[in-house]
Write a protein that holds these residues in place. Structure first.
Motif, PDB file in Angstrom:
ATOM      1  N   LEU A   1       0.844  -1.195   0.000  1.00 48.06           N
ATOM      2  CA  LEU A   1       0.000   0.000   0.000  1.00 48.06           C
ATOM      3  C   LEU A   1       0.879   1.244   0.000  1.00 48.06           C
ATOM      4  O   LEU A   1       1.781   1.377   0.835  1.00 48.06           O
ATOM      5  CB  LEU A   1      -0.907   0.007   1.226  1.00 48.06           C
ATOM      6  N   ASP A   2       0.644   2.153  -0.922  1.00 54.22           N
ATOM      7  CA  ASP A   2       1.358   3.424  -0.989  1.00 54.22           C
ATOM      8  C   ASP A   2       0.423   4.571  -0.649  1.00 54.22           C
ATOM      9  O   ASP A   2      -0.787   4.488  -0.872  1.00 54.22           O
ATOM     10  CB  ASP A   2       1.919   3.657  -2.384  1.00 54.22           C
ATOM     11  N   LEU A   3       0.993   5.672  -0.163  1.00 49.39           N
ATOM     12  CA  LEU A   3       0.244   6.892   0.105  1.00 49.39           C
ATOM     13  C   LEU A   3       0.125   7.726  -1.166  1.00 49.39           C
ATOM     14  O   LEU A   3       1.103   7.888  -1.918  1.00 49.39           O
ATOM     15  CB  LEU A   3       0.938   7.713   1.190  1.00 49.39           C
ATOM     16  N   TYR A   4      -1.075   8.273  -1.388  1.00 51.97           N
ATOM     17  CA  TYR A   4      -1.344   9.127  -2.545  1.00 51.97           C
ATOM     18  C   TYR A   4      -2.073  10.383  -2.081  1.00 51.97           C
ATOM     19  O   TYR A   4      -2.674  10.411  -1.001  1.00 51.97           O
ATOM     20  CB  TYR A   4      -2.215   8.399  -3.574  1.00 51.97           C
ATOM     21  N   LYS A   5      -2.043  11.410  -2.944  1.00 54.39           N
ATOM     22  CA  LYS A   5      -2.827  12.615  -2.679  1.00 54.39           C
ATOM     23  C   LYS A   5      -3.458  13.094  -3.969  1.00 54.39           C
ATOM     24  O   LYS A   5      -2.926  12.886  -5.064  1.00 54.39           O
ATOM     25  CB  LYS A   5      -1.961  13.725  -2.069  1.00 54.39           C
ATOM     26  N   SER A   6      -4.632  13.753  -3.819  1.00 53.40           N
ATOM     27  CA  SER A   6      -5.325  14.311  -4.963  1.00 53.40           C
ATOM     28  C   SER A   6      -6.026  15.590  -4.536  1.00 53.40           C
ATOM     29  O   SER A   6      -6.695  15.620  -3.497  1.00 53.40           O
ATOM     30  CB  SER A   6      -6.340  13.307  -5.514  1.00 53.40           C
TER      31      SER A   6
ATOM     32  N   ASN B   1       6.791   6.859   1.040  1.00 48.56           N
ATOM     33  CA  ASN B   1       6.500   5.461   0.727  1.00 48.56           C
ATOM     34  C   ASN B   1       7.752   4.586   0.689  1.00 48.56           C
ATOM     35  O   ASN B   1       8.862   5.066   0.508  1.00 48.56           O
ATOM     36  CB  ASN B   1       5.760   5.366  -0.612  1.00 48.56           C
ATOM     37  N   SER B   2       7.526   3.291   0.848  1.00 44.34           N
ATOM     38  CA  SER B   2       8.586   2.293   0.789  1.00 44.34           C
ATOM     39  C   SER B   2       8.053   1.075   0.039  1.00 44.34           C
ATOM     40  O   SER B   2       6.936   1.088  -0.480  1.00 44.34           O
ATOM     41  CB  SER B   2       9.020   1.904   2.199  1.00 44.34           C
ATOM     42  N   GLU B   3       8.817  -0.002   0.011  1.00 47.99           N
ATOM     43  CA  GLU B   3       8.346  -1.234  -0.620  1.00 47.99           C
ATOM     44  C   GLU B   3       7.347  -1.969   0.267  1.00 47.99           C
ATOM     45  O   GLU B   3       6.777  -2.983  -0.142  1.00 47.99           O
ATOM     46  CB  GLU B   3       9.527  -2.150  -0.934  1.00 47.99           C
ATOM     47  N   TYR B   4       7.118  -1.457   1.469  1.00 49.38           N
ATOM     48  CA  TYR B   4       6.164  -2.055   2.402  1.00 49.38           C
ATOM     49  C   TYR B   4       4.858  -1.268   2.377  1.00 49.38           C
ATOM     50  O   TYR B   4       4.612  -0.497   1.450  1.00 49.38           O
ATOM     51  CB  TYR B   4       6.776  -2.106   3.802  1.00 49.38           C
ATOM     52  N   ASP B   5       4.016  -1.435   3.387  1.00 52.37           N
ATOM     53  CA  ASP B   5       2.713  -0.761   3.419  1.00 52.37           C
ATOM     54  C   ASP B   5       2.820   0.581   4.137  1.00 52.37           C
ATOM     55  O   ASP B   5       3.393   0.670   5.230  1.00 52.37           O
ATOM     56  CB  ASP B   5       1.680  -1.621   4.157  1.00 52.37           C
ATOM     57  N   GLU B   6       2.229   1.608   3.535  1.00 49.77           N
ATOM     58  CA  GLU B   6       2.050   2.906   4.193  1.00 49.77           C
ATOM     59  C   GLU B   6       0.582   3.299   4.081  1.00 49.77           C
ATOM     60  O   GLU B   6      -0.024   3.189   3.007  1.00 49.77           O
ATOM     61  CB  GLU B   6       2.925   3.994   3.548  1.00 49.77           C
ATOM     62  N   MET B   7       0.016   3.762   5.192  1.00 50.32           N
ATOM     63  CA  MET B   7      -1.413   4.087   5.211  1.00 50.32           C
ATOM     64  C   MET B   7      -1.716   5.031   6.380  1.00 50.32           C
ATOM     65  O   MET B   7      -0.824   5.412   7.127  1.00 50.32           O
ATOM     66  CB  MET B   7      -2.255   2.816   5.308  1.00 50.32           C
ATOM     67  N   TYR B   8      -2.980   5.389   6.515  1.00 51.57           N
ATOM     68  CA  TYR B   8      -3.455   6.221   7.636  1.00 51.57           C
ATOM     69  C   TYR B   8      -2.674   7.522   7.768  1.00 51.57           C
ATOM     70  O   TYR B   8      -2.269   7.905   8.866  1.00 51.57           O
ATOM     71  CB  TYR B   8      -3.377   5.445   8.951  1.00 51.57           C
ATOM     72  N   LEU B   9      -2.479   8.228   6.663  1.00 46.25           N
ATOM     73  CA  LEU B   9      -1.825   9.530   6.752  1.00 46.25           C
ATOM     74  C   LEU B   9      -2.796  10.562   7.316  1.00 46.25           C
ATOM     75  O   LEU B   9      -3.940  10.659   6.872  1.00 46.25           O
ATOM     76  CB  LEU B   9      -1.321   9.971   5.385  1.00 46.25           C
ATOM     77  N   THR B  10      -2.344  11.323   8.317  1.00 45.52           N
ATOM     78  CA  THR B  10      -3.131  12.415   8.893  1.00 45.52           C
ATOM     79  C   THR B  10      -2.239  13.637   9.052  1.00 45.52           C
ATOM     80  O   THR B  10      -1.017  13.517   9.185  1.00 45.52           O
ATOM     81  CB  THR B  10      -3.723  12.050  10.269  1.00 45.52           C
TER      82      THR B  10
END
Length: 239
Positions: free
Chosen positions: A182-187, A204-213
């Protein structure tokens, strides 16, 4: 800890909430409150929402007493609820029968309240999609609308967070073309009118990134299981 921590939301200079699932509780998730003292965040204190099963994903407007959460049963069937004086599961438009509905994010677009959330209901682009519901002045929830093709894909889109500082929706996706997992995105945009999303490669990395606040324009938090963690998901900060 050596267990799972995620969804860190700072609400003022000394207070934050986060979710944790501990091995000793069979990984039943709960919400904790932490205070910032002596230049560090202190061990969180469990917040009892009167729930029977897992409770996660706390979201609320700082001017409101209504708190949005996710309730999941032992079979990981999830519904969105609100907590005021009591606990109330939202209507069947939000919690559509035979679907999973989770990760609420309450936002305010020019005094128009909007609930963003994640669902696997039909009518989306595939997998988990990000949806939204307009809330009127009486607190009624409109029929959910898909956030659209610039947000959702055939893959999973999860953990939405609307940042009013830059009028952008931040979310995670495991769609093709990312750095891995999972990668972080913005729009930029609003409601279901969004520009093409961009990968936040700095985080982001090759692992999971999520729940950005975000807490301020420059400071925020996210969750990752990148390999320097002790086991699972940990909370990271950035500026």
């Amino acid at each position: 800890t050596k267990d799972v921590e995620f969804n860190f939301v700072q609400i003022d200079q000394s207070t934050a909430y986060y979710s944790s699932a501990k091995r000793k509780n069979n990984y039943q998730a709960k919400i904790y409150k932490s205070q910032y003292e002596n230049n560090q965040w202190q061990k969180g204190k469990y917040i009892n929402f009167g729930e029977k099963y897992s409770v996660t994903n706390l979201s609320f407007l700082r001017s409101s007493e209504i708190k949005y959460i996710t309730l999941c049963d032992a079979l990981s069937n999830c519904k969105i609820a609100i907590k005021t004086d009591s606990l109330k599961i939202l209507n069947n438009d939000i919690n559509l029968k035979n679907t999973n509905n989770t990760q609420p994010n309450i936002a305010n677009h020019n005094n128009q309240k909007v609930l963003y959330f994640v669902s696997d209901r039909e009518g989306g682009f595939g997998g988990m999609d990000i949806w939204l519901s307009m809330i009127d002045n009486k607190g009624n929830y409109g029929v959910p609308i898909n956030a659209g093709k610039n947000i959702n894909t055939q893959a999973d889109e999860v953990t939405p967070f609307y940042n009013s500082n830059d009028s952008s929706l931040y979310f995670s996706s495991n769609k093709k073309g990312g750095l891995g997992g999972l990668d972080l995105y913005k729009s930029k945009g609003k409601l279901n009118l969004w520009m093409e999303s961009k990968n936040i490669t700095e985080l982001n990395s090759e692992y999971d990134e999520m729940y950005l606040t975000f807490f301020t324009k420059e400071k925020g938090y996210f969750t990752s299981n990148r390999k320097d963690t002790s086991c699972c998901n940990d909370i990271y900060s950035f500026e």
